[in-house]
Design a protein around this motif. Sequence first.
Motif, PDB file in Angstrom:
ATOM      1  N   SER A 264      91.376  43.371  43.729  1.00  0.00           N
ATOM      2  CA  SER A 264      90.266  43.289  44.679  1.00  0.00           C
ATOM      3  C   SER A 264      89.807  41.847  44.876  1.00  0.00           C
ATOM      4  O   SER A 264      89.511  41.429  45.999  1.00  0.00           O
ATOM      5  N   LEU A 265      89.739  41.091  43.784  1.00  0.00           N
ATOM      6  CA  LEU A 265      89.337  39.689  43.888  1.00  0.00           C
ATOM      7  C   LEU A 265      90.321  38.891  44.738  1.00  0.00           C
ATOM      8  O   LEU A 265      89.920  38.069  45.563  1.00  0.00           O
ATOM      9  N   CYS A 266      91.603  39.133  44.504  1.00  0.00           N
ATOM     10  CA  CYS A 266      92.616  38.399  45.269  1.00  0.00           C
ATOM     11  C   CYS A 266      92.521  38.726  46.752  1.00  0.00           C
ATOM     12  O   CYS A 266      92.691  37.847  47.606  1.00  0.00           O
ATOM     13  N   LYS A 267      92.236  39.998  47.083  1.00  0.00           N
ATOM     14  CA  LYS A 267      92.076  40.376  48.487  1.00  0.00           C
ATOM     15  C   LYS A 267      90.901  39.632  49.114  1.00  0.00           C
ATOM     16  O   LYS A 267      90.992  39.133  50.244  1.00  0.00           O
ATOM     17  N   SER A 268      89.785  39.555  48.384  1.00  0.00           N
ATOM     18  CA  SER A 268      88.567  38.963  48.943  1.00  0.00           C
ATOM     19  C   SER A 268      88.590  37.442  48.939  1.00  0.00           C
ATOM     20  O   SER A 268      88.101  36.812  49.879  1.00  0.00           O
ATOM     21  N   VAL A 269      89.130  36.844  47.895  1.00  0.00           N
ATOM     22  CA  VAL A 269      89.085  35.382  47.731  1.00  0.00           C
ATOM     23  C   VAL A 269      90.329  34.698  48.282  1.00  0.00           C
ATOM     24  O   VAL A 269      90.253  33.676  48.970  1.00  0.00           O
ATOM     25  N   LEU A 270      91.492  35.271  47.979  1.00  0.00           N
ATOM     26  CA  LEU A 270      92.747  34.617  48.342  1.00  0.00           C
ATOM     27  C   LEU A 270      93.376  35.199  49.602  1.00  0.00           C
ATOM     28  O   LEU A 270      94.275  34.585  50.186  1.00  0.00           O
ATOM     29  N   LEU A 292      92.830  31.994  41.586  1.00  0.00           N
ATOM     30  CA  LEU A 292      91.413  32.315  41.789  1.00  0.00           C
ATOM     31  C   LEU A 292      90.523  31.166  41.320  1.00  0.00           C
ATOM     32  O   LEU A 292      89.555  30.795  41.992  1.00  0.00           O
ATOM     33  N   VAL A 293      90.839  30.602  40.165  1.00  0.00           N
ATOM     34  CA  VAL A 293      90.051  29.476  39.642  1.00  0.00           C
ATOM     35  C   VAL A 293      90.220  28.249  40.527  1.00  0.00           C
ATOM     36  O   VAL A 293      89.244  27.543  40.830  1.00  0.00           O
ATOM     37  N   LEU A 294      91.443  27.968  40.959  1.00  0.00           N
ATOM     38  CA  LEU A 294      91.683  26.821  41.841  1.00  0.00           C
ATOM     39  C   LEU A 294      90.925  26.981  43.152  1.00  0.00           C
ATOM     40  O   LEU A 294      90.366  26.011  43.689  1.00  0.00           O
ATOM     41  N   ALA A 295      90.867  28.219  43.670  1.00  0.00           N
ATOM     42  CA  ALA A 295      90.114  28.471  44.902  1.00  0.00           C
ATOM     43  C   ALA A 295      88.613  28.286  44.674  1.00  0.00           C
ATOM     44  O   ALA A 295      87.905  27.746  45.536  1.00  0.00           O
ATOM     45  N   LYS A 296      88.137  28.727  43.527  1.00  0.00           N
ATOM     46  CA  LYS A 296      86.719  28.554  43.183  1.00  0.00           C
ATOM     47  C   LYS A 296      86.371  27.072  43.091  1.00  0.00           C
ATOM     48  O   LYS A 296      85.319  26.627  43.586  1.00  0.00           O
ATOM     49  N   LEU A 297      87.233  26.281  42.492  1.00  0.00           N
ATOM     50  CA  LEU A 297      86.989  24.842  42.345  1.00  0.00           C
ATOM     51  C   LEU A 297      87.028  24.131  43.694  1.00  0.00           C
ATOM     52  O   LEU A 297      86.253  23.202  43.937  1.00  0.00           O
ATOM     53  N   LYS A 298      87.895  24.589  44.575  1.00  0.00           N
ATOM     54  CA  LYS A 298      88.067  23.919  45.869  1.00  0.00           C
ATOM     55  C   LYS A 298      87.016  24.323  46.881  1.00  0.00           C
ATOM     56  O   LYS A 298      86.478  23.475  47.615  1.00  0.00           O
ATOM     57  N   HIS A 299      86.683  25.624  46.928  1.00  0.00           N
ATOM     58  CA  HIS A 299      85.821  26.125  47.996  1.00  0.00           C
ATOM     59  C   HIS A 299      84.430  26.558  47.534  1.00  0.00           C
ATOM     60  O   HIS A 299      83.585  26.878  48.369  1.00  0.00           O
ATOM     61  N   GLY A 300      84.205  26.604  46.236  1.00  0.00           N
ATOM     62  CA  GLY A 300      82.879  26.926  45.720  1.00  0.00           C
ATOM     63  C   GLY A 300      82.630  28.409  45.536  1.00  0.00           C
ATOM     64  O   GLY A 300      82.416  28.876  44.428  1.00  0.00           O
ATOM     65  N   VAL A 307      83.469  42.391  47.640  1.00  0.00           N
ATOM     66  CA  VAL A 307      84.784  42.681  47.090  1.00  0.00           C
ATOM     67  C   VAL A 307      85.485  43.683  47.978  1.00  0.00           C
ATOM     68  O   VAL A 307      84.897  44.689  48.399  1.00  0.00           O
ATOM     69  N   ALA A 308      86.736  43.403  48.271  1.00  0.00           N
ATOM     70  CA  ALA A 308      87.508  44.309  49.115  1.00  0.00           C
ATOM     71  C   ALA A 308      87.579  45.679  48.475  1.00  0.00           C
ATOM     72  O   ALA A 308      87.794  45.806  47.262  1.00  0.00           O
ATOM     73  N   ALA A 309      87.362  46.697  49.279  1.00  0.00           N
ATOM     74  CA  ALA A 309      87.420  48.065  48.768  1.00  0.00           C
ATOM     75  C   ALA A 309      88.820  48.376  48.298  1.00  0.00           C
ATOM     76  O   ALA A 309      89.807  48.036  48.956  1.00  0.00           O
ATOM     77  N   SER A 310      88.920  49.004  47.148  1.00  0.00           N
ATOM     78  CA  SER A 310      90.223  49.391  46.626  1.00  0.00           C
ATOM     79  C   SER A 310      90.802  50.489  47.503  1.00  0.00           C
ATOM     80  O   SER A 310      90.086  51.342  48.020  1.00  0.00           O
ATOM     81  N   SER A 311      92.112  50.445  47.673  1.00  0.00           N
ATOM     82  CA  SER A 311      92.746  51.504  48.440  1.00  0.00           C
ATOM     83  C   SER A 311      92.666  52.791  47.644  1.00  0.00           C
ATOM     84  O   SER A 311      93.019  52.821  46.474  1.00  0.00           O
TER      85      SER A 311
END
Length: 462
Positions: A264-270, A292-300, A307-311
């Motif tokens: 779910s995190l990857c769907k929403s963040v990445l 996920l951590v690299l995206a957090k560091l880059k984009h805040g 969170v994307a709804a689970s299928s």
Amino acid sequence: MAKRLAAAEKEVLVEVVRFTQKNGLKGSDGGWKDFLARNDKKFGDSVSDPRKRSRDVLLAFLQTFSKDFQKYFGKLVKRQKERSTVQQYMNDFPDKVSPEQKLVQLTAEHPEYRKNYCFPSYQEGWKVLRIGEVSSLVSSSAMLAIDCEMVLCDDGMEAVVRVCVVDNNLEVKLDILVNPSKAITDYRTHITGVSKKDLEGVTSSLVDVQKSLKRILAKGKILIGQSLYRDLCALKMDYCQVIDTAYIFKYANLPTTASASLNSLCKSVLGYSVREGEPHNCLKDAEAAMNLVLAKLKHGFNDPIKVAASSVSESDALKLLAHRIPVHLPCQELCKIFSGNPSIDDKIDSRIRGEFYSTSISFNEIDELEMAFEALDGQMTKDSGGRLQKYVLMKRDNGDVVSFYVRKMVYGPQPNQFEFPKKRPQPIEDAEPKKEQVDGDQQKKKRKSKKHVNSAQVSVVE
């Protein structure tokens, strides 16, 4: 070590006593409450919050433990002192703190951190890793992401069978299969992707993996993972330089203490899924945690994310989940407490956790499921994710009473709308209350009295 314990500040001793409480540890005078009941003639165990006790009382309790335990407590004191030193350094020199280290701190501030990252590292086989010098630690940006796959063994415990580690360039630093050195009852191949054939001829042990991790984590490198405490428990490694990807994001549509899945995190963040109905890939999951951590560091991502709804499969929508069921209770006995014509998933080996297991109850129609859950006699509570569930007591044919929890596999918006009763506001005084109000108040008193009597009774499903 005894000197280190004796010299510790009260705040540190409070944390050590809490550790003994969480792990059920007992000294020569029993556990914490036993100690208070025996040694405090005035208050007994009525004041059991360690923070409300004097330093001398805390120390006296810890000194009732064996020398080996006191030696371990000394290590805990040292660990707490290191954490305090790091925090003080970060407060004094904020410009020298790396963005990566700030995420370590953000992880430690999560409301679930203290509960989940309090490891029983006093037990045999555990390794406690040092974090290095504070000045170099807080400026460190070196990170490694890890993921483990676990199988179920015949002793009811999980064991690591594969470990993958990548660095912040996504280069593989470790990818190793592990021999659990005990009989495996369920390889969970549909989850782990590891089969019996994969482990043929594997000689690497958990100790070998611990040595490898100790080497690559040298000098306080930051370890990343999704719900990382689960991996550390399986690895029997106590390490505090961690970033838990489940803890560093705020969620707009989840309770404060809840965490999202890696997918779910990857769907929403990445913007992509790690998997869609396929077995876990240990290496891909480690890479996803790092991304996920690299995206957090880059984009805040400082604002809450949705969170994307689970299928949700149609079959899951027709299931109830029963969990924390004692292992001695055959799952087919659960059918008798549900209305309708449900079936029980008896393939439960992969869901055994020590003395408990979980299973699903399937229904033919959604209305049948809703009616069964509504009719189920049990106390309504919420699970750690904020979802409604029922605490059920069931009386078996042999007279034994067992307890477990039941919740829906899929929820709509209802749980977020549900509110537990709050205290009524104080009534506004009226010089001449109306007759209807007086009659109503008397009826409320009667209902309250009846409710008080009923609350003392426990309802058991026959």
